[in-house]
Design a protein around this motif. Structure first.
Motif, PDB file in Angstrom:
ATOM      1  N   GLY A 163       0.825  -1.209   0.000  1.00 18.69           N
ATOM      2  CA  GLY A 163       0.000   0.000   0.000  1.00 18.69           C
ATOM      3  C   GLY A 163       0.854   1.251   0.000  1.00 18.69           C
ATOM      4  N   ARG A 187      -3.449  -4.860  -5.184  1.00 15.68           N
ATOM      5  CA  ARG A 187      -2.222  -4.086  -4.979  1.00 15.68           C
ATOM      6  C   ARG A 187      -1.043  -4.704  -5.724  1.00 15.68           C
ATOM      7  NH1 ARG A 187      -2.862  -1.776   1.209  1.00 15.68           N
ATOM      8  NH2 ARG A 187      -4.575  -0.386   0.653  1.00 15.68           N
ATOM      9  N   SER A 237      -7.553   0.334  -4.524  1.00 12.54           N
ATOM     10  CA  SER A 237      -7.531  -1.041  -4.024  1.00 12.54           C
ATOM     11  C   SER A 237      -8.345  -1.176  -2.741  1.00 12.54           C
ATOM     12  CB  SER A 237      -6.097  -1.518  -3.810  1.00 12.54           C
ATOM     13  OG  SER A 237      -5.447  -0.739  -2.824  1.00 12.54           O
TER      14      SER A 237
END
Length: 100
Positions: A31, A88, A47
């Motif tokens: 992330g 991701r 996401s």
């Protein structure tokens, strides 16, 4: 077992939630630390939204078919974590040229 003999029934739920532990940490690393570092913060948000929509649809589907149980909720949560991780990974792969 976590809390003794009276928590044996919870072991099934903990077993179903194991993928959350397996996919959760790498999903977090992919992330903000990864996508944010290559100037793709919108992909982190996308996401998160994708996985949240999946979670909501899954829970609504469980409620609609009257299968709302702890094991079913834990299963949806585990699948949702995999969806977050997969999205991701896909965004990182598509933006791999930005990793220098």
């Amino acid at each position: 077992i976590i809390g003794g003999q009276k928590y044996v029934s919870a072991s099934i739920i903990l077993r179903v939630l194991t993928p959350v532990l397996f996919f959760g940490f790498p999903a977090m690393l992919l992330g903000w630390p990864t996508l944010g570092a290559i100037n793709q913060p919108q992909k982190v948000t996308y996401s998160t939204i994708i996985s949240a929509i999946f979670q909501i649809v899954g829970l609504l589907l469980l409620a609609f078919v009257n299968q709302f149980s702890l094991i079913a909720i834990a299963t949806i949560r585990s699948i949702t974590e995999f969806v977050l991780f997969s999205s991701r990974v896909l965004f990182c792969y598509k933006n791999r040229k930005n990793f220098n």
